[in-house]
Design an enzyme around this catalytic site. Structure first.
Site, mmCIF file in Angstrom:
data_model
loop_
_atom_site.group_PDB
_atom_site.id
_atom_site.type_symbol
_atom_site.label_atom_id
_atom_site.label_comp_id
_atom_site.label_asym_id
_atom_site.label_seq_id
_atom_site.Cartn_x
_atom_site.Cartn_y
_atom_site.Cartn_z
ATOM 1 N N CYS A 338 0.831 -1.201 0.000
ATOM 2 C CA CYS A 338 0.000 0.000 0.000
ATOM 3 C C CYS A 338 0.873 1.262 0.000
ATOM 4 O O CYS A 338 1.565 1.519 -0.972
ATOM 5 C CB CYS A 338 -0.973 -0.038 1.170
ATOM 6 N N HIS A 435 -3.743 -5.536 1.068
ATOM 7 C CA HIS A 435 -3.566 -5.837 2.489
ATOM 8 C C HIS A 435 -4.039 -7.270 2.756
ATOM 9 O O HIS A 435 -5.005 -7.740 2.156
ATOM 10 C CB HIS A 435 -4.384 -4.875 3.352
#
Length: 497
Positions: A338, A435
């Site tokens: 991310c 994630h």
């Protein structure tokens, strides 16, 4: 309204509220009670995606799991995500409402947010038998009481009885519990029905006199002295302070595969690393600020962050940029997740000031990609395929911005049919927006063996979490008077305070 409610507040932050509520959710579920967790207001950058596209604090997602439920925005209606030392993103019912300074938040948003909190709580009361509520920080923060929606402000609003938790491991627990009653308003103190002493090392009978002293000084009964339970540390953690205290920062070579994770100032979703922490042949260490990232390791993972631009500056201030670049140039494995992925690129462009001041900043330059920040936030569960390993993937995205460039033409995965991430020409540097990528057993096994063949275990991460929740519940049932706690719970009263 037939639901009953019991709230757990603490004498301070990190006294074990989240873990105790998770364990009690598991116990209630075992007893056939339709139980749901609730936290009116949470401050955390460790968030979980909900099926409807919203997000809640990771601790409430774990508590929901213990209750046999999927994450839902009503379990944590207000989530504050710190973005800088002065501002935080305000997430209400899973969606970004605003970005405010602390003073703006306290002065302007309290009643609006209390309405959102009570609406979510009413919804849960209509659908469950028992609501176990977690407070935030300390019940004794009397300087914040007037605008409080997280502790006694909420308890008084809905008439919730409170069990106060004190952490004996940090010392001064008698003063912490008794002092809480001494400083809070008498009407607030009347909401407290009992207390629990948490994290006792040794024979809990040695604290019998301490329990008696607290009971005499407060008039509250003790519902149990909880020993130090190893399962509590093995479960996903929410707070970076726990993360900092719980791990070896140097990630030295006591095990076969060593991984270093720089502890960013706005680190987010660091529970991405939990599956690796559970691997028996992996040593994963978080490197605190002021310490260099060691070079005698096997991999560096740059985690998510609430502010890619701000943490890129923070990373450079620690000298970690030199450590990471040198490690990669020597053939070391570097992965960014991310915000960490965004930092690995050439540039981060933020013309609208989504992540801070408008402008563009050079990134680490290890991937030939650049990121452009966009107002729309991507928050959703996702699944797909890792292109390098051929393994299936599930996880979630929580990010702003889009990343493009030549290395993105060699993506890490296809997620919902779309390319995700980027890999450099050698395959040693990679980034992804996914994630939870290491929660996928087949991918994690491949990723570990790709670096050192034959060392990945047969760990089933999701099953391991469930087993630890069971161990936690077993430990709590052995030391708590659960029947008395359930009797403390009562139907909420929504009359004005």
């Amino acid at each position: 309204m037939s639901a009953r409610v019991l709230m757990f507040q603490g004498t301070g932050s990190d006294v074990g509220k989240s873990t105790l509520v998770a364990g009690l959710c598991k116990i209630a579920k075992r007893r056939g009670i339709r139980v749901a967790p609730f936290k009116p207001q949470n401050m955390s950058n460790n968030a979980a995606a909900c099926a409807d596209g919203g997000e809640i604090g990771r601790a409430q997602a774990l508590q929901a799991r213990a209750a046999g439920l999927d994450p839902c925005v009503n379990f944590n209606p207000v989530l504050l995500k710190p973005q800088s030392d002065q501002t935080a993103q305000i997430v209400v019912h899973g969606q970004v409402l605003d970005t405010l300074s602390a003073s703006e938040y306290m002065n302007n948003k309290r009643q609006h947010l209390m309405d959102a909190v009570v609406n979510s709580f009413r919804t849960l009361c209509d659908n469950y038998d028992l609501i176990l509520v977690e407070g935030a920080g300390s019940a004794a923060e009397i300087n914040l009481r007037e605008r409080d929606i997280a502790n006694m402000g909420f308890a008084r609003e809905v008439g919730a009885p409170v069990c106060l938790i004190g952490d004996i491991d940090r010392g001064g627990v008698i003063a912490a519990v008794v002092g809480t009653k001494a400083v809070i308003d008498s009407k607030d103190a009347a909401q407290i029905k009992s207390f629990i002493i948490n994290r006792f090392r040794g024979d809990p009978r040695l604290f019998d006199d301490g329990v008696m002293a607290i009971e005499q000084l407060t008039g509250w009964p003790c519902r149990g002295v909880v020993p130090w339970l190893p399962s509590a540390l093995k479960l996903p953690q929410e707070d970076a302070v726990v993360l900092q205290q719980g791990h070896d920062a140097d990630a030295r070579t006591r095990r076969k595969l060593t991984i270093a994770v720089p502890m960013l100032s706005r680190i987010a979703n660091f529970d991405d690393m939990d599956p690796l922490r559970m691997e028996p042949n992996v040593e994963l260490g978080f490197v605190p600020p002021g310490k260099p990232i060691p070079q005698d390791i096997d991999a560096i993972i740059i985690p998510g962050t609430k502010s890619s631009v701000g943490d890129l500056e923070f990373l450079r201030a620690q000298g970690w940029d030199h450590d990471i670049i040198a490690f990669a140039r020597n053939g070391g494995r570097v992965m960014g997740i991310c915000g960490g992925y965004q930092m690995l690129g050439q540039w981060i462009h933020d013309p609208e000031g989504i992540d801070g001041k408008p402008g563009s900043v050079p990134a680490l330059g290890l991937l030939d990609v650049s990121t452009r920040m966009l107002p729309e936030k991507q928050t959703h569960k996702i699944q797909g395929l890792c292109l390098r390993s051929g393994t299936s993937l599930t996880g979630y995205e929580i990010h702003v911005g889009t990343t493009t460039g030549p290395d993105a033409e060699n993506p890490v995965a296809l997620l919902d049919g779309k390319p995700d991430g980027a890999t450099n020409i050698t395959g040693c540097v990679e980034g992804t927006y996914l994630h939870g990528i290491f929660s996928n057993n087949a991918f994690r096994s491949w990723w570990i063996d790709d670096q050192k063949s034959g060392i990945a275990s047969t760990l089933n991460y999701e099953s391991a979490v469930d087993e630890e929740l069971d161990r936690l519940a077993n430990g709590l049932e052995a030391c708590l008077d659960v029947d008395a706690l359930l009797e403390d719970a009562c139907e909420p009263a929504f009359a004005p305070v």
